[in-house]
Design a protein around this motif. Structure first.
Motif, PDB file in Angstrom:
ATOM      1  N   GLN A  80     -18.336  -3.606  -3.597  1.00 41.47           N
ATOM      2  CA  GLN A  80     -17.438  -4.392  -4.845  1.00 41.47           C
ATOM      3  C   GLN A  80     -17.707  -4.560  -6.107  1.00 41.47           C
ATOM      4  N   ALA A  81     -18.739  -3.301  -6.508  1.00 43.72           N
ATOM      5  CA  ALA A  81     -18.729  -3.082  -7.992  1.00 43.72           C
ATOM      6  C   ALA A  81     -18.622  -1.844  -8.328  1.00 43.72           C
ATOM      7  N   ALA A  82     -18.156  -1.057  -7.249  1.00 40.99           N
ATOM      8  CA  ALA A  82     -17.109  -0.386  -7.933  1.00 40.99           C
ATOM      9  C   ALA A  82     -15.890  -0.281  -8.546  1.00 40.99           C
ATOM     10  N   PHE A  83     -15.453   0.741  -9.735  1.00 39.53           N
ATOM     11  CA  PHE A  83     -14.510   0.493 -10.990  1.00 39.53           C
ATOM     12  C   PHE A  83     -14.233  -0.568 -11.643  1.00 39.53           C
ATOM     13  N   PRO A  84     -14.762  -0.979 -11.710  1.00 40.04           N
ATOM     14  CA  PRO A  84     -15.407  -2.729 -12.479  1.00 40.04           C
ATOM     15  C   PRO A  84     -13.783  -2.624 -12.866  1.00 40.04           C
ATOM     16  N   GLN A  85     -13.383  -1.523 -13.809  1.00 36.78           N
ATOM     17  CA  GLN A  85     -12.088  -1.938 -14.270  1.00 36.78           C
ATOM     18  C   GLN A  85     -10.653  -1.652 -13.418  1.00 36.78           C
ATOM     19  N   LEU A  86     -10.445  -1.682 -12.624  1.00 37.09           N
ATOM     20  CA  LEU A  86      -9.739  -2.331 -11.234  1.00 37.09           C
ATOM     21  C   LEU A  86      -9.338  -3.721 -11.661  1.00 37.09           C
ATOM     22  N   THR A  87      -8.729  -4.740 -11.286  1.00 35.79           N
ATOM     23  CA  THR A  87      -8.311  -6.065 -10.786  1.00 35.79           C
ATOM     24  C   THR A  87      -8.406  -6.050  -9.298  1.00 35.79           C
ATOM     25  N   GLU A  88      -8.671  -6.899  -9.029  1.00 35.91           N
ATOM     26  CA  GLU A  88      -8.921  -6.812  -7.975  1.00 35.91           C
ATOM     27  C   GLU A  88      -7.365  -6.639  -7.002  1.00 35.91           C
ATOM     28  N   ARG A  89      -6.647  -6.718  -7.188  1.00 37.17           N
ATOM     29  CA  ARG A  89      -4.996  -6.442  -6.349  1.00 37.17           C
ATOM     30  C   ARG A  89      -5.323  -5.094  -6.548  1.00 37.17           C
ATOM     31  N   GLU A  90      -5.649  -4.084  -7.726  1.00 36.17           N
ATOM     32  CA  GLU A  90      -5.610  -2.401  -8.343  1.00 36.17           C
ATOM     33  C   GLU A  90      -7.017  -2.366  -7.108  1.00 36.17           C
ATOM     34  N   ARG A  91      -7.612  -2.715  -6.571  1.00 36.75           N
ATOM     35  CA  ARG A  91      -8.433  -2.409  -5.796  1.00 36.75           C
ATOM     36  C   ARG A  91      -8.136  -2.671  -4.049  1.00 36.75           C
ATOM     37  N   GLU A  92      -7.381  -3.462  -4.204  1.00 37.33           N
ATOM     38  CA  GLU A  92      -6.715  -3.586  -2.623  1.00 37.33           C
ATOM     39  C   GLU A  92      -5.923  -2.900  -2.612  1.00 37.33           C
ATOM     40  N   VAL A  93      -5.372  -2.082  -3.488  1.00 39.30           N
ATOM     41  CA  VAL A  93      -4.325  -0.925  -3.528  1.00 39.30           C
ATOM     42  C   VAL A  93      -5.441   0.393  -3.187  1.00 39.30           C
ATOM     43  N   LEU A  94      -6.408   0.551  -4.114  1.00 42.21           N
ATOM     44  CA  LEU A  94      -6.811   1.961  -3.889  1.00 42.21           C
ATOM     45  C   LEU A  94      -7.493   1.703  -2.984  1.00 42.21           C
ATOM     46  N   GLU A  95      -7.971   0.507  -1.924  1.00 44.86           N
ATOM     47  CA  GLU A  95      -8.839   0.796  -0.498  1.00 44.86           C
ATOM     48  C   GLU A  95      -7.795   1.208   0.611  1.00 44.86           C
ATOM     49  N   LEU A  96      -6.212   0.580   0.266  1.00 41.76           N
ATOM     50  CA  LEU A  96      -5.193   1.273   0.888  1.00 41.76           C
ATOM     51  C   LEU A  96      -5.002   2.950   0.392  1.00 41.76           C
ATOM     52  N   ILE A  97      -4.850   3.090  -0.419  1.00 40.39           N
ATOM     53  CA  ILE A  97      -4.357   4.526  -0.512  1.00 40.39           C
ATOM     54  C   ILE A  97      -5.912   5.677  -0.124  1.00 40.39           C
ATOM     55  N   ALA A  98      -6.669   5.037  -0.084  1.00 43.43           N
ATOM     56  CA  ALA A  98      -7.722   5.918  -0.044  1.00 43.43           C
ATOM     57  C   ALA A  98      -8.122   5.417   2.097  1.00 43.43           C
ATOM     58  N   GLN A  99      -7.298   4.666   2.838  1.00 41.68           N
ATOM     59  CA  GLN A  99      -7.357   5.082   3.760  1.00 41.68           C
ATOM     60  C   GLN A  99      -5.939   5.921   4.133  1.00 41.68           C
ATOM     61  N   GLY A 100      -5.177   6.040   3.454  1.00 38.93           N
ATOM     62  CA  GLY A 100      -4.495   7.138   4.238  1.00 38.93           C
ATOM     63  C   GLY A 100      -2.446   6.538   3.999  1.00 38.93           C
ATOM     64  N   ARG A 101      -2.693   5.028   3.249  1.00 39.91           N
ATOM     65  CA  ARG A 101      -1.536   4.602   3.686  1.00 39.91           C
ATOM     66  C   ARG A 101      -0.825   5.037   2.313  1.00 39.91           C
ATOM     67  N   SER A 102       0.877   5.371   2.853  1.00 41.73           N
ATOM     68  CA  SER A 102       2.062   4.607   2.290  1.00 41.73           C
ATOM     69  C   SER A 102       2.119   4.027   0.857  1.00 41.73           C
ATOM     70  N   ASN A 103       3.489   4.036   0.374  1.00 42.66           N
ATOM     71  CA  ASN A 103       3.807   3.074  -0.998  1.00 42.66           C
ATOM     72  C   ASN A 103       4.206   1.646   0.183  1.00 42.66           C
ATOM     73  N   ALA A 104       5.166   2.029   0.659  1.00 40.06           N
ATOM     74  CA  ALA A 104       5.529   1.590   1.772  1.00 40.06           C
ATOM     75  C   ALA A 104       4.770   0.747   2.282  1.00 40.06           C
ATOM     76  N   GLU A 105       3.944   1.697   2.923  1.00 42.30           N
ATOM     77  CA  GLU A 105       2.934   0.881   4.342  1.00 42.30           C
ATOM     78  C   GLU A 105       1.708   0.002   3.253  1.00 42.30           C
ATOM     79  N   ILE A 106       1.390  -0.004   2.214  1.00 48.53           N
ATOM     80  CA  ILE A 106       0.514  -1.057   0.925  1.00 48.53           C
ATOM     81  C   ILE A 106       1.197  -2.094   0.435  1.00 48.53           C
ATOM     82  N   ALA A 107       2.534  -1.534   0.729  1.00 52.55           N
ATOM     83  CA  ALA A 107       4.194  -2.746   0.044  1.00 52.55           C
ATOM     84  C   ALA A 107       3.642  -4.670   1.045  1.00 52.55           C
TER      85      ALA A 107
END
Length: 228
Positions: A153-180
């Motif tokens: 939760q303390a990581a990447f304070p420069q990101l918004t909450e939504r951007e952090r959610e997107v980054l979490e899914l990117i880190a899981q290997g999800r594609s943009n379509a899957e994230i959407a």
């Protein structure tokens, strides 16, 4: 090396404190309990020198002394002579002092108001390789770790909450379509978030973003992101 208690040999202690009267009282207390006080030091540099020369089992260390503080002395002693246990005995009860001593390698931390039995028990424990803290200090340490926020939760304070959610899914290997699909967003919106994430994290591509995110503890496939 065999611990002193196991061989019947007395525990060998170096006392470090800049107050002669306190050193004298502590020496008397420990000697009455069968502990061998091998030397006394009135500052950090002397403690470092005597510890290296005499190799005591325990260094009882004050924190605030002229000519070099106890934190630096503790760090040096534990680095150069790992078998020596450092027991901090001080008036300072603030969190900064407690955790600085722990990071420096101290095995124990007591306040000078501690009773004779508590000090004796701590010296024996530290000599045996155990970690020991006075009741108040132990409560503070426990509270610190209990209340410590999830580092994710303390990581990447420069990101918004939504951007952090997107980054979490990117880190899981999800594609943009899957994230959407997961976050009920349009792919265009996801692409915009991804671009912003790359810019804020100073990464060039998705692969770099995944590495950075996983190093911070993101990307656990068992942790689900809840759409808002």
């Amino acid at each position: 090396m065999t611990e002193p208690e196991r061989t019947g040999e007395p525990i060998r202690v170096l006392i470090t404190d800049d107050h002669p009267i306190y050193r004298q009282g502590l020496r008397s207390l420990l000697q009455a309990l069968g502990v061998e006080v091998v030397a006394e030091a009135e500052n950090g540099p002397d403690a470092v020198r005597l510890a290296a020369e005499l190799q005591p089992d325990v260094v009882v260390m004050d924190l605030q002394m002229p000519g070099g503080n106890g934190i630096e002395a503790t760090r040096t002693i534990t680095r150069t002579s790992p078998r020596i246990g450092v027991l901090v005995l001080t008036m300072f009860r603030d969190d900064d002092s407690v955790f600085a001593a722990m990071r420096a390698g101290a095995r124990g931390y007591l306040l000078k108001e501690s009773g004779a039995e508590e000090i004796a028990r701590a010296v024996r424990a530290v000599a045996a390789g155990e970690a020991i803290y006075g009741p108040e200090i132990a409560r503070r340490v426990l509270a610190y770790f209990t209340e410590m926020p999830d580092p994710r939760q303390a990581a990447f304070p420069q990101l918004t909450e939504r951007e952090r959610e997107v980054l979490e899914l990117i880190a899981q290997g999800r594609s943009n379509a899957e994230i959407a699909a997961t976050l009920f967003l349009s792919q265009k919106t996801v692409r915009n978030h991804v671009s912003n994430i790359f810019m804020k994290l100073h990464v060039a591509d998705r692969a770099q973003a995944i590495v950075v995110a996983r190093e911070a503890g993101l990307g656990d496939p068992n942790r689900h992101t809840t759409p808002r």
